[in-house]
Design an enzyme around this catalytic site. Sequence first.
Site, PDB file in Angstrom:
ATOM      1  N   TYR A 229       2.038  35.704 -48.687  1.00  0.00           N
ATOM      2  CA  TYR A 229       0.753  36.081 -48.216  1.00  0.00           C
ATOM      3  C   TYR A 229       0.774  37.280 -47.830  1.00  0.00           C
ATOM      4  O   TYR A 229       1.725  37.897 -47.175  1.00  0.00           O
ATOM      5  CB  TYR A 229       0.270  35.206 -46.918  1.00  0.00           C
ATOM      6  CG  TYR A 229       0.050  33.819 -47.340  1.00  0.00           C
ATOM      7  CD1 TYR A 229      -0.225  33.151 -48.531  1.00  0.00           C
ATOM      8  CD2 TYR A 229      -0.452  32.789 -46.177  1.00  0.00           C
ATOM      9  CE1 TYR A 229      -0.500  31.978 -48.953  1.00  0.00           C
ATOM     10  CE2 TYR A 229      -0.391  31.636 -46.428  1.00  0.00           C
ATOM     11  CZ  TYR A 229      -0.539  30.762 -47.853  1.00  0.00           C
ATOM     12  OH  TYR A 229      -0.900  29.818 -48.166  1.00  0.00           O
TER      13      TYR A 229
ATOM     14  N   GLY B  46     -13.612  22.637 -51.073  1.00  0.00           N
ATOM     15  CA  GLY B  46     -13.975  22.460 -52.634  1.00  0.00           C
ATOM     16  C   GLY B  46     -14.585  23.465 -53.166  1.00  0.00           C
ATOM     17  O   GLY B  46     -14.662  24.617 -52.669  1.00  0.00           O
TER      18      GLY B  46
ATOM     19  N   PHE C  37     -19.924  24.976 -52.130  1.00  0.00           N
ATOM     20  CA  PHE C  37     -20.609  25.978 -51.846  1.00  0.00           C
ATOM     21  C   PHE C  37     -20.195  27.198 -52.785  1.00  0.00           C
ATOM     22  O   PHE C  37     -20.861  28.173 -52.663  1.00  0.00           O
ATOM     23  CB  PHE C  37     -20.680  26.501 -50.314  1.00  0.00           C
ATOM     24  CG  PHE C  37     -20.567  25.267 -49.453  1.00  0.00           C
ATOM     25  CD1 PHE C  37     -22.026  24.884 -49.380  1.00  0.00           C
ATOM     26  CD2 PHE C  37     -19.722  24.740 -48.490  1.00  0.00           C
ATOM     27  CE1 PHE C  37     -22.201  23.655 -48.520  1.00  0.00           C
ATOM     28  CE2 PHE C  37     -19.933  23.728 -47.746  1.00  0.00           C
ATOM     29  CZ  PHE C  37     -21.146  23.254 -47.639  1.00  0.00           C
TER      30      PHE C  37
END
Length: 287
Positions: A46, A203, A206
Amino acid sequence: MPKSEIIIGCMSWGKWGKQFSTKEQVDMLQFCIENGNSTFDHADIYGDYSTEAEFGKAFLESGIAREEINLVSKCGIQLVGEARENKLKHYNYSKEYIIWSVEQSLKNLKTDYLDTFLLHRPSPLMQPSEIAEAISKLQESGKIINFGVSNFTPSQIDLIADKIPVSVNQIEFSLTQHVAMQNGSLDQMLQKSMQPMCWSPLGSVFKDETPPSLRIKKVLKTLSEKYVVSEDVLLLAWILKHPAKISPVIGTTNKERILNANKALEINLELEDWFLLLEASQGEEMP
């Protein structure tokens, strides 16, 4: 295992997202813990291998006791970026690399141990015996407590579990990506009492205007009024109802959304409402 059912994903805290200052990270840490979100999900990659160290600095400055938080991290993916001299993206699960990577994460996160350590993605070149040797050494020395995997199929888990116990699998799972209910992943975790974690729990509902998303939004609008919660809460509640006891990893850095996500823990979707949402996602009634 996770101390909080809703896990805070830290991928967006640094270079790959909000680029929080140390002070802002300390504030987020304290806010999350105060509201019951004590598990923080990391990966060595990350922020191009920089976010763990930034989090560790904030954790050290926060004065928060180590036993108050639960740290998850992962290794294996080799990124092409400024931090390392990789020529292409690939995976490395040699014994030496796994041990070195965990020790780097411990150093960066300013901790003596990881509550949970995961292999980030399966590699075609995995040697189960070599992985087991590395994990055994790390567990015997107290550097990791729980060992698991991420994005592994049931057969890939069996390959590793044949040599060393696997207690966690972090997978992609949501109302719009629920293949784990059909490919045996969640069945295996339920059967073996493994802890499922899921990334991208909202998921694509939106994110796009596909037929499934439009059907789901229509149902969510009705159920939102029924349960008196927002639509994102219902998407998390749908996941939480699964008997495998899936812990969603939420990526938001918005405090209000974190508080909202926690409301899902109080919602027990009625049986037919759960299937109503699944039907909307599939576009057809159950067989």
